[in-house]
Enzyme design. Structure first.
Site, PDB file in Angstrom:
ATOM      1  N   LYS A  13       0.641  -1.904  -0.140  1.00  0.00           N
ATOM      2  CA  LYS A  13      -0.396   0.276  -0.189  1.00  0.00           C
ATOM      3  C   LYS A  13       0.877   1.427   0.018  1.00  0.00           C
ATOM      4  CE  LYS A  13      -2.965  -0.497   3.452  1.00  0.00           C
ATOM      5  NZ  LYS A  13      -3.463   0.465   4.659  1.00  0.00           N
ATOM      6  N   ARG A  88     -11.656   1.497   9.774  1.00  0.00           N
ATOM      7  CA  ARG A  88     -10.967   0.316   9.888  1.00  0.00           C
ATOM      8  C   ARG A  88     -12.094  -0.773  10.900  1.00  0.00           C
ATOM      9  NH1 ARG A  88      -5.563  -0.416  10.818  1.00  0.00           N
ATOM     10  NH2 ARG A  88      -4.421   1.333  11.152  1.00  0.00           N
ATOM     11  N   ARG A 127      12.214  -9.473   6.037  1.00  0.00           N
ATOM     12  CA  ARG A 127      12.950  -7.962   5.720  1.00  0.00           C
ATOM     13  C   ARG A 127      14.151  -8.497   6.973  1.00  0.00           C
ATOM     14  NH1 ARG A 127       8.476  -4.112   6.658  1.00  0.00           N
ATOM     15  NH2 ARG A 127       8.015  -5.030   8.535  1.00  0.00           N
ATOM     16  N   ARG A 160      13.570  -7.918  13.207  1.00  0.00           N
ATOM     17  CA  ARG A 160      12.633  -7.240  13.869  1.00  0.00           C
ATOM     18  C   ARG A 160      11.659  -7.969  14.494  1.00  0.00           C
ATOM     19  NH1 ARG A 160       9.552  -1.716  11.638  1.00  0.00           N
ATOM     20  NH2 ARG A 160       8.203  -3.554  11.035  1.00  0.00           N
ATOM     21  N   ARG A 171      -0.958 -11.303  13.603  1.00  0.00           N
ATOM     22  CA  ARG A 171      -1.147 -10.308  12.865  1.00  0.00           C
ATOM     23  C   ARG A 171      -1.557 -10.242  11.214  1.00  0.00           C
ATOM     24  NH1 ARG A 171       3.308  -6.224  10.317  1.00  0.00           N
ATOM     25  NH2 ARG A 171       2.556  -4.436  10.141  1.00  0.00           N
TER      26      ARG A 171
END
Length: 219
Positions: A13, A88, A127, A160, A171
């Protein structure tokens, strides 16, 4: 152009939002930025939102929609906007619909960048971050020249904690459960346009531009 951008974490996004606002000359109105802006300006609603945020609490819908209203009435949003991160929930979507109707500026398109869950997991878990200079890599899509070492400063790269697979999967589950009712809401209203987010970035951008140009052409 008055549009809303939706997608799960890792769908791309952010990249697409930058390209959309550049092409159509409208502001990118993201929830976090919107709150920070209201707080910095010291508006009554911004200060009220800060009171909740400082306590780690969710900002109530009536405060959030008030901040959205303030932001949409700023001069740079007169020609349109790209909303990101709001709404949301269905009550927020209904409140946004009512606000835009009151302003005479209804949504023209809701873009949903669709990417399969396994692809999202691969994107997010791959990542790697340089803890010293902040450079971002990906083990598959943007690997460093030397595995595990930052190209810029030579520091060992880190993953991370929130990019670990078990955290990413949870998530995505939470976000998908939150997103599905909103997709159904906008699909029923004939506003939803689904974009395949798996091709190369430029192809996704082109698909989005074709949708938005077509929407603009039917106004």
């Amino acid at each position: 152009m008055r549009a809303l951008l939706m997608g799960l974490p890792g769908a791309g996004k952010g990249t697409q939002a930058e390209r959309i606002v550049k092409r159509y000359g409208v502001p990118h109105i993201a929830t976090g930025d919107m709150f920070r802006r209201a707080v910095e300006l010291g508006t009554p609603l911004g200060l009220e939102a800060k009171r909740y945020m400082d306590q780690g609490l969710l900002v109530p819908d009536e405060v959030t929609i008030g901040i959205v209203r303030e932001r949409l009435l700023e001069p740079d949003a007169a020609r349109g906007f790209l909303l990101d991160g709001f709404p949301r929930t269905i009550p927020q979507a209904e409140a946004l619909e009512a606000l835009l109707a009151e302003l005479g500026r209804p949504l023209e398109a809701v873009l949903y960048i669709a990417v399969p869950r396994d692809d999202l997991v691969e994107r997010l878990t791959g990542r790697r971050i340089c803890p010293k200079c902040g450079a971002i890599y990906h083990v598959k899509f943007r690997p460093p020249r030397v595995e595990g070492i930052c190209d810029i400063c030579g520091t060992p790269l880190k993953q991370r904690d929130d990019d670990r697979e078990e955290v990413v999967v949870k998530r995505l589950e939470v976000n998908a459960a939150q997103l599905e009712p909103l997709l159904a809401f906008y699909r029923e209203k004939g506003l939803l346009y689904e974009v395949d987010g798996t091709p190369p970035v430029d192809e996704v951008t082109q698909a989005i531009f074709e949708i938005l140009d077509r929407v603009k052409g039917t106004r």
